[in-house]
Design an enzyme around this catalytic site. Structure first.
Site, PDB file in Angstrom:
ATOM      1  N   LYS A 114      -1.673   8.825  16.201  1.00  0.00           N
ATOM      2  CA  LYS A 114      -0.903   8.231  15.110  1.00  0.00           C
ATOM      3  C   LYS A 114       0.410   7.721  15.673  1.00  0.00           C
ATOM      4  CE  LYS A 114      -1.576   7.695  10.637  1.00  0.00           C
ATOM      5  NZ  LYS A 114      -2.862   7.614   9.931  1.00  0.00           N
TER       6      LYS A 114
HETATM    7  P1  NAD Z   1       0.486   1.611   1.303  1.00  0.00           P
HETATM    8  O1  NAD Z   1       1.842   1.476   1.885  1.00  0.00           O
HETATM    9  O2  NAD Z   1      -0.343   0.388   1.137  1.00  0.00           O
HETATM   10  O3  NAD Z   1       0.554   2.326  -0.131  1.00  0.00           O
HETATM   11  C1  NAD Z   1       1.245   3.504  -0.386  1.00  0.00           C
HETATM   12  C2  NAD Z   1       1.588   3.504  -1.881  1.00  0.00           C
HETATM   13  O4  NAD Z   1       2.121   4.764  -2.245  1.00  0.00           O
HETATM   14  C3  NAD Z   1       2.639   2.442  -2.259  1.00  0.00           C
HETATM   15  O5  NAD Z   1       2.246   1.816  -3.465  1.00  0.00           O
HETATM   16  C4  NAD Z   1       3.895   3.289  -2.498  1.00  0.00           C
HETATM   17  O6  NAD Z   1       4.791   2.686  -3.425  1.00  0.00           O
HETATM   18  C5  NAD Z   1       3.285   4.544  -3.047  1.00  0.00           C
HETATM   19  N1  NAD Z   1       4.144   5.736  -2.963  1.00  0.00           N
HETATM   20  C6  NAD Z   1       4.960   6.134  -1.960  1.00  0.00           C
HETATM   21  N2  NAD Z   1       5.552   7.288  -2.273  1.00  0.00           N
HETATM   22  C7  NAD Z   1       5.092   7.656  -3.490  1.00  0.00           C
HETATM   23  C8  NAD Z   1       5.304   8.761  -4.343  1.00  0.00           C
HETATM   24  N3  NAD Z   1       6.125   9.752  -3.973  1.00  0.00           N
HETATM   25  N4  NAD Z   1       4.650   8.798  -5.530  1.00  0.00           N
HETATM   26  C9  NAD Z   1       3.805   7.815  -5.891  1.00  0.00           C
HETATM   27  N5  NAD Z   1       3.566   6.744  -5.126  1.00  0.00           N
HETATM   28  C10 NAD Z   1       4.193   6.660  -3.934  1.00  0.00           C
HETATM   29  O7  NAD Z   1      -0.259   2.698   2.212  1.00  0.00           O
HETATM   30  P2  NAD Z   1      -1.818   3.003   2.322  1.00  0.00           P
HETATM   31  O8  NAD Z   1      -2.308   2.362   3.558  1.00  0.00           O
HETATM   32  O9  NAD Z   1      -2.488   2.718   1.023  1.00  0.00           O
HETATM   33  O10 NAD Z   1      -1.776   4.578   2.610  1.00  0.00           O
HETATM   34  C11 NAD Z   1      -1.701   5.533   1.574  1.00  0.00           C
HETATM   35  C12 NAD Z   1      -2.180   6.868   2.091  1.00  0.00           C
HETATM   36  O11 NAD Z   1      -3.520   6.722   2.582  1.00  0.00           O
HETATM   37  C13 NAD Z   1      -1.380   7.434   3.278  1.00  0.00           C
HETATM   38  O12 NAD Z   1      -1.378   8.843   3.193  1.00  0.00           O
HETATM   39  C14 NAD Z   1      -2.196   6.999   4.471  1.00  0.00           C
HETATM   40  O13 NAD Z   1      -1.963   7.807   5.609  1.00  0.00           O
HETATM   41  C15 NAD Z   1      -3.586   7.166   3.921  1.00  0.00           C
HETATM   42  N6  NAD Z   1      -4.621   6.422   4.634  1.00  0.00           N
HETATM   43  C16 NAD Z   1      -4.554   5.077   4.769  1.00  0.00           C
HETATM   44  C17 NAD Z   1      -5.565   4.400   5.441  1.00  0.00           C
HETATM   45  C18 NAD Z   1      -5.589   2.906   5.567  1.00  0.00           C
HETATM   46  O14 NAD Z   1      -6.588   2.382   6.072  1.00  0.00           O
HETATM   47  N7  NAD Z   1      -4.595   2.176   5.129  1.00  0.00           N
HETATM   48  C19 NAD Z   1      -6.636   5.124   5.999  1.00  0.00           C
HETATM   49  C20 NAD Z   1      -6.693   6.506   5.809  1.00  0.00           C
HETATM   50  C21 NAD Z   1      -5.681   7.137   5.116  1.00  0.00           C
END
Ligand code: NAD
Length: 425
Positions: free
Chosen positions: A115
């Site tokens: 990461k």
């Molecule tokens: P992103 O930045 O696209 O979205 C994150 C969202 O969460 C945003 O809308 C943000 O405003 C919101 N947010 C942040 N803090 C918050 C809070 N305290 N309460 C409510 N909403 C909040 O990111 P993403 O890529 O969608 O990732 C989200 C999660 O999924 C992370 O934990 C990431 O590690 C995990 N993840 C992502 C992927 C991927 O392919 N993008 C893969 C596996 C896991």
């Protein structure tokens, strides 16, 4: 790290790395792993911290801090996303790297876990500043990167454009294009069809499997999504296509609710225009804590770590929690949810669709031969269904929750790989 749970009066302090290690110990004890193996797996193999200057639009120079951590490479090259966030830190990145190792093992993808993160608030950076920061960070961590060594991908606040800059910077250093150094790229430069939606789509496949096991119909099922970003919004859109009712969503600005259901397509349009889900017509504003406590069939945490904790887990009334985010549930909360009969589909299974299609992208880049989206989605579904079935069976057999079951499978697979390869020298 301290993570604020939106709307809560207190700030819960928790260290995601300590949480990840506790989860590992829990599995290692049950598996009876040898002490030296536990010690190897509880640490990250390589940890790089970089400090680098970036020229800002006003001519000033700002120094940023970034990290790249490789947890374990026994099953293949390092793989894992890059996060841009003001609160990111070494322990968060370590935890996320370790979770990537287990995730790849749960879905039997030949990668180790990694990461990366840069401490910054991308919302305060111009596009040029974001590009300069990305290119310099890539250069600083390029000692670790490579299509056979370490392959980044998008995570919180990074996207296909950021991946394109990483790929271009790495390629410039070598003098030729190396699309396989990063996944989640735009399709035009070697990205894969279906990658942008893959994590959310995988969350939906996991939800479908869980609903089948619990005898819940998704048609009309109430769904709550915390974090309407890449993962959360895609899951909401696809679950609505399955007939589910998205009754509440949130982002970093706040939470909204409508018991009759929110249209996720319109909501996405609103968020793109207004910058937040807040203010969506016809929805009521609620607190983030109230969102987590709503009565529903499916709760999808898809924001950040440490959102469901010992403090609020007893208030959760969902039938199942499907973890789109990494590490949203603390070990204490896990125990409460299990006692309350709430099924938790753990992150290392539920959000493994991202790394799975990243793997497909890398394979396509290496073969220089690209597949159609339907083929990708079908292969993703097969892998998610198979992994879900294996974890479910293990949970039934060992009479444990799904997280422990997923860890038993994943940690054993990684431990086997470490032992088979042996120690060098
Ligand atoms: P992103 O930045 O696209 O979205 C994150 C969202 O969460 C945003 O809308 C943000 O405003 C919101 N947010 C942040 N803090 C918050 C809070 N305290 N309460 C409510 N909403 C909040 O990111 P993403 O890529 O969608 O990732 C989200 C999660 O999924 C992370 O934990 C990431 O590690 C995990 N993840 C992502 C992927 C991927 O392919 N993008 C893969 C596996 C896991």
């Amino acid at each position: 790290m301290s993570t604020a749970v939106i709307g809560s009066p207190q700030v819960e302090v928790a260290n995601p790395y300590a949480m990840a290690v506790e989860q590992l110990y829990n599995a290692a004890n049950r598996l009876g792993l040898e002490e030296w193996l536990v010690q190897v797996l509880a640490k990250c193999e390589r940890e790089l911290t970089v400090h680098f200057p970036v020229r800002m639009d006003d001519g000033s120079v700002q120094v940023f801090t970034g990290y790249r951590v490789q947890h374990n490479l026994a099953r293949g090259p390092a793989k894992g996303g890059i996060r841009y966030h003001p609160d990111t830190n070494m322990d968060e990145v370590r935890a996320l790297a370790m979770w990537m190792t287990w995730k790849a093992a749960v879905v039997k993808i030949p990668y180790g876990g990694a990461k990366g993160g840069v401490v910054c608030d991308p919302k305060k950076l111009s596009l040029t500043e974001l590009e300069n920061l990305t290119r310099r960070y890539t250069t600083e961590i390029s000692v670790l990167l490579g299509p056979e060594k370490d392959i980044p991908a998008p995570d919180v606040n990074t996207n296909p454009q950021v991946m394109a800059w990483i790929m271009d910077t790495y390629s410039m250093h070598l003098g030729y294009s190396v699309p396989g150094v990063v996944t989640g790229k735009p399709v035009e430069i070697g990205g894969s069809e279906g990658r942008a939606e893959a994590t959310g789509r995988g969350v939906v496949y996991a939800t479908i499997e869980a609903a089948k096991r619990l005898g819940i119909s998704l048609h009309g099922a109430r769904v709550v999504v915390q974090g309407f970003g890449n993962v959360g919004a895609t899951a909401a859109l696809l679950l609505a296509e399955e007939g589910a009712r998205i009754i509440a969503v949130s982002d970093s600005q706040g939470a909204i609710y409508n018991q009759h259901g929110l249209n996720p397509g319109n909501l996405l349009y609103h968020k793109r225009k207004a910058g937040s889900v807040v203010g969506f017509p016809g929805a009521e504003r609620i607190s983030g804590e109230d969102l987590l406590g709503l009565e529903c069939e499916v709760l999808i945490p898809a924001a950040l770590e440490n959102q469901i904790t010992g403090r609020n887990a007893a208030r959760i009334k969902a039938r199942m929690v499907v973890e789109g985010a990494n590490g949203p549930t603390s070990p204490q909360a896990d125990r409460i949810l299990y006692e309350n009969g709430i099924l938790v589909v753990p992150d290392i299974l539920a959000n493994a669709g991202g790394v799975t299609v990243s793997y497909f992208e890398w394979v396509q880049d290496n073969m220089k031969y690209f597949w159609k989206e339907a083929e990708i989605n079908q292969r993703l579904q097969e892998i998610m269904m198979c992994a879900f079935g294996e974890v479910w069976q293990m949970a039934q057999k060992e009479k444990v929750d799904m997280r422990t079951a997923a860890y038993l499978l994943a940690v054993q697979r990684v431990a086997n790989a470490v032992k088979l390869r042996g120690l060098y020298p």
